[in-house]
Motif scaffolding. Structure first.
Motif: not given
Length: 221
Positions: A46, A54, A56, A65, A69, A79-81, A101
């Motif tokens: 990533v 992502v 996850l 996870g 993060l 970037t978004r999770f 997240a």
């Protein structure tokens, strides 16, 4: 997001068959640009690809996870999770939201719903499976913040279990048969039996009934 923009996604899950299924189910405008099967490789991949989103899993080899993060959220602000997990346990949901997240959906989601969730998170929206949103709001309304640390009520007995053993425990407590658990977690019935035996040994319980009651007492069901 413009209609012609492609959402670049990295998929992180330790089950290859599940990743293959997600790839097949995701529709336009989502493009899977990379895959990882544990926390360390996810952090490296990533960081290198800097995807838009992502996907996850919560329980991963090498730290889970939350570890991913914590390593990446400060470094990749664009970037978004989105957590995608078989678990709907409150402590799992709240821990990844606290770690950064933007949402949490369960693996019972359809391909169309998942595509929509990815696009929305890519647009900086917040997305939860319907039954999860309530206790997340309750937890944060009660004073929880992203910096609050672990969920209150940490259980030393529960901490003895691995992430996979916790998943098996919750499904056993909900009345799933071994074959159903294997299907849910993409593992064999023999592996399920091995995890159940380990859980019973670590918790010093004798049978499935005691295990279910133990989980219910801790509101893990």
């Amino acid at each position: 997001m413009s209609e012609d923009r492609t959402v670049r996604v990295v998929l992180v899950d330790d089950h290859r068959m599940f990743r293959t299924g997600v790839r097949a189910e995701l529709g336009a405008p989502v493009e899977v640009v990379g895959e990882a099967d544990d926390a360390p490789s996810a952090v490296e991949l990533v960081a290198r690809l800097a995807p838009d989103v992502v996907l996850l899993d919560v329980h991963l080899p090498g730290g889970g996870g939350v570890a991913v993060l914590r390593a990446l959220v400060p470094k990749l602000p664009a970037t978004r999770f989105l957590a995608l997990s078989v678990s709907d346990a409150p402590e799992d949901v709240i821990s990844v939201i606290r770690a950064g997240a933007r949402g949490y959906v369960t693996k019972s989601i359809t391909g169309a719903e998942l595509t929509d969730a990815v696009v929305r998170v890519g647009d900086d929206d917040v997305v939860f499976s319907p039954r999860l949103a309530g206790f997340v709001l309750d937890a944060f309304a009660a004073g929880g913040t992203a910096e609050s640390g672990p969920v209150e009520g940490a259980d030393e007995d529960l901490d003895r279990l691995t992430a996979r053993e916790r998943e098996v425990l919750r499904l056993i407590a909900r009345g799933y048969a071994y074959k159903e658990i294997g299907k849910q977690l993409f593992i064999s019935v023999k592996t399920v039996e091995t995890h159940v035996s380990a859980v019973l040994r670590k918790l010093q319980l004798s049978n499935r009934h005691e295990l279910s009651r133990w989980a219910a007492d801790r509101r893990l069901v």
